[in-house]
Design a protein around this motif. Sequence first.
Motif, PDB file in Angstrom:
ATOM      1  N   CYS A 218       0.857  -1.346  -0.045  1.00 46.61           N
ATOM      2  CA  CYS A 218      -0.009   0.114  -0.036  1.00 46.61           C
ATOM      3  C   CYS A 218       0.888   1.286   0.021  1.00 46.61           C
ATOM      4  O   CYS A 218       2.028   1.135   0.381  1.00 46.61           O
ATOM      5  CB  CYS A 218      -0.900   0.070   1.092  1.00 46.61           C
ATOM      6  N   GLU A 221       1.121   6.454   3.141  1.00 45.89           N
ATOM      7  CA  GLU A 221       0.133   7.005   3.990  1.00 45.89           C
ATOM      8  C   GLU A 221      -0.903   6.191   4.556  1.00 45.89           C
ATOM      9  O   GLU A 221      -1.685   6.596   5.468  1.00 45.89           O
ATOM     10  CB  GLU A 221      -0.373   8.139   3.136  1.00 45.89           C
ATOM     11  N   PHE A 222      -0.970   5.120   3.842  1.00 49.64           N
ATOM     12  CA  PHE A 222      -2.345   4.240   4.176  1.00 49.64           C
ATOM     13  C   PHE A 222      -1.600   3.346   5.707  1.00 49.64           C
ATOM     14  O   PHE A 222      -2.503   2.556   6.061  1.00 49.64           O
ATOM     15  CB  PHE A 222      -2.610   3.274   3.279  1.00 49.64           C
ATOM     16  N   LEU A 223      -0.255   3.067   5.920  1.00 47.74           N
ATOM     17  CA  LEU A 223       0.121   2.258   6.670  1.00 47.74           C
ATOM     18  C   LEU A 223      -0.235   2.484   8.220  1.00 47.74           C
ATOM     19  O   LEU A 223      -0.369   3.905   8.478  1.00 47.74           O
ATOM     20  CB  LEU A 223       1.805   2.439   7.062  1.00 47.74           C
ATOM     21  N   THR A 224      -0.850   1.640   8.895  1.00 49.22           N
ATOM     22  CA  THR A 224      -1.508   1.998  10.227  1.00 49.22           C
ATOM     23  C   THR A 224      -0.156   2.239  11.288  1.00 49.22           C
ATOM     24  O   THR A 224       0.896   2.082  10.959  1.00 49.22           O
ATOM     25  CB  THR A 224      -2.109   0.859  10.910  1.00 49.22           C
ATOM     26  N   CYS A 229      -0.612  -2.565   6.640  1.00 49.06           N
ATOM     27  CA  CYS A 229      -1.301  -2.119   5.411  1.00 49.06           C
ATOM     28  C   CYS A 229      -2.806  -2.533   5.692  1.00 49.06           C
ATOM     29  O   CYS A 229      -3.067  -3.677   5.817  1.00 49.06           O
ATOM     30  CB  CYS A 229      -1.108  -2.606   4.043  1.00 49.06           C
ATOM     31  N   PRO A 230      -3.911  -1.733   5.470  1.00 52.82           N
ATOM     32  CA  PRO A 230      -5.278  -2.430   5.688  1.00 52.82           C
ATOM     33  C   PRO A 230      -5.513  -3.164   4.349  1.00 52.82           C
ATOM     34  O   PRO A 230      -4.878  -3.095   3.252  1.00 52.82           O
ATOM     35  CB  PRO A 230      -6.043  -0.921   5.474  1.00 52.82           C
ATOM     36  N   SER A 232      -7.765  -3.620   2.254  1.00 55.40           N
ATOM     37  CA  SER A 232      -8.409  -2.961   0.951  1.00 55.40           C
ATOM     38  C   SER A 232      -7.455  -2.044   0.354  1.00 55.40           C
ATOM     39  O   SER A 232      -7.512  -1.664  -0.928  1.00 55.40           O
ATOM     40  CB  SER A 232      -9.498  -1.858   1.395  1.00 55.40           C
ATOM     41  N   GLU A 233      -6.139  -1.959   0.928  1.00 56.57           N
ATOM     42  CA  GLU A 233      -5.113  -1.091   0.182  1.00 56.57           C
ATOM     43  C   GLU A 233      -3.888  -1.946  -0.205  1.00 56.57           C
ATOM     44  O   GLU A 233      -2.840  -1.351  -0.804  1.00 56.57           O
ATOM     45  CB  GLU A 233      -4.618  -0.102   1.227  1.00 56.57           C
ATOM     46  N   LYS A 234      -3.931  -3.292   0.119  1.00 57.11           N
ATOM     47  CA  LYS A 234      -3.017  -4.063  -0.093  1.00 57.11           C
ATOM     48  C   LYS A 234      -2.453  -4.279  -1.754  1.00 57.11           C
ATOM     49  O   LYS A 234      -3.511  -4.353  -2.529  1.00 57.11           O
ATOM     50  CB  LYS A 234      -2.691  -5.386   0.487  1.00 57.11           C
ATOM     51  N   ARG A 236      -1.843  -2.087  -3.827  1.00 54.10           N
ATOM     52  CA  ARG A 236      -2.361  -1.008  -4.684  1.00 54.10           C
ATOM     53  C   ARG A 236      -1.462   0.285  -4.836  1.00 54.10           C
ATOM     54  O   ARG A 236      -1.832   1.271  -5.402  1.00 54.10           O
ATOM     55  CB  ARG A 236      -3.766  -0.622  -4.106  1.00 54.10           C
ATOM     56  N   ASN A 237      -0.265   0.330  -4.444  1.00 50.75           N
ATOM     57  CA  ASN A 237       0.664   1.132  -4.723  1.00 50.75           C
ATOM     58  C   ASN A 237       1.317   1.260  -5.976  1.00 50.75           C
ATOM     59  O   ASN A 237       2.065   0.445  -6.479  1.00 50.75           O
ATOM     60  CB  ASN A 237       1.831   1.071  -3.451  1.00 50.75           C
TER      61      ASN A 237
END
Length: 579
Positions: A218, A221-224, A229-230, A232-234, A236-237
């Motif tokens: 991801c 900025e989407f990293l917790t 990675c959430p 839904s965002e894996k 997708r970078n």
Amino acid sequence: MGWVHNTNLKIAQSPVGRYFRLDGSGHPKARKGSYFFTELRAGLATFFAMAYIISVNASITSQSGGTCVCPPTSTDLCDTDTEYMLCVQEINRDLVTATAAIAALTSFCMGLFANMPIALAPGMGLNAYFAFTVVGYHGSGLVPYEVALTAVFVEGFVFVGLTIFGIRQWLARAIPASIKLATGVGIGLYLTIIGLTYSAGIGAITGATATPLELAGCAPEFLTKAGVCPPSEKMRNPTMWIGIFCGGFLTVLLMLYRVKGAIIFGILLVSIISWPRPTPVTFFPYTPLGNSSFDFFKKVVTFHPIGKILAVQRWDISEYGGQFGLAFITFLYVDILDCTGTLYSMARFAGAIDERTQDFEGSAVAYLVDAFGISIGSLMGSPPVTAYIESGAGISEGGKTGLTAMFTGLAFFISIFFAPIFASIPPWATGCTLIIVGSLMAQAAKDINWRYVGDAVPAFLTIAIMPFTYSIAYGLIAGIISYAIINTIVFLLDKSSGGRVVPPNYDEKDPWSYKIPGGILPGWLKRLVKGKKDFWREDEHVSGFEDREEREKSEESSGVHRIGDEKAMTAGEKPEKMA
């Protein structure tokens, strides 16, 4: 192309040709098939094969934070601290200059003084150990950056002493073969993990909570907060996919068809795609960090002086005694394996190994160049310098003399003035390069003696523990200690039982002995003891032996041919191992 032939012949017949032992020079040990223009082409081939180190070493080593100070109160190791990241960016630029400069100096000196077609630069694997284990990401490791450079500086001068008295050459020949081979494989897997992470790679994996690692991919900025990675965002970078296809698959395809400079081409393609600003994959976002990077990038051709990392060694190490000792010893041992293994495999590839002594012509000088290069490089803020397996690209192009390495050094010198370009190469452009280099280093696994458990288990532990513990040091310790325990017990049982209690396939064990043909002391020291006034000069007609009588005696007993004999090395033989 008559003018090429005539020019080659004139240079060969000149003092330069005789010094480098070009074909046609009349030197008793002239290297057959070595010509000036062939050496020039070979030197450029080596440069293009290893030019990626300029950006990759800067990218990896700068992850340590250099001399930048991250406040202890930071919860994310200053990843979101703009001022700190601007400082790290400056460290990266310094390291671009430092990497190119030390590679230029050491490669040129290797060719000039040792007359070997082998290039040097800060070592892959060594720089990762330096940045992620010794200093730690953004200074979170065992010792500060300045103390780590002190360890590297001292290591270089220890190597000078070991080389002068021949101990370094002997140690390299005495290390068990399985551990030598496994070290290269383990470092390859270690580089692969780095290439898959966010810090210096494509960001395909990250640390997890339920498992040690998990799939990522991801955008950062989407990293917790836990660095995960959430779902839904894996994967997708977009920068990751650019790196995989343009820096990974394309590079591999070019390598399949033996395109020279395939690795640097893949890095440049991904970088060029990432340089335009208004795109999802830009390396220059509209942030303070991105604006600073873009302003430096626009200079294109400039000389960036080494500012923050030049001669920053810290000599008061009382606070870090144990950690300093561990870092120093590990640098010492890893570098013995890394540089020695590469030098030997490249010397064998070039047909310069004496099969009886397992030494090569000019080995002492080659080791001295490497040793002094380590200390000089540390003054520039660089991790240890080592010989490069990519030198095989130049050797395969026909490089046989030091002219190859000198031309490679000159190419690195020219690259110093293109620092803005090399400093603007994003980590996702070099991530797949690390994975590819890791795969090349892993080829040595096929040569490990898997038939005998006493060799196989220590080798496997060395390979596995390096990436799984994220530490080259722990892998080496596990391999050496397990080898010593297993084989010492077997040896004691064998001797105490009078040879009745031995493993069924004991005869398949790799032979090992501290008694190495040729002894420990180098040739110059033996000649000095014999009273020869020109003890520093080898007999032009004898290589690897102290006198002709010893050579003749050896040939009668073992049938070994002299260095350069076509029976000792076929033209198409490949290097034995990746180091």
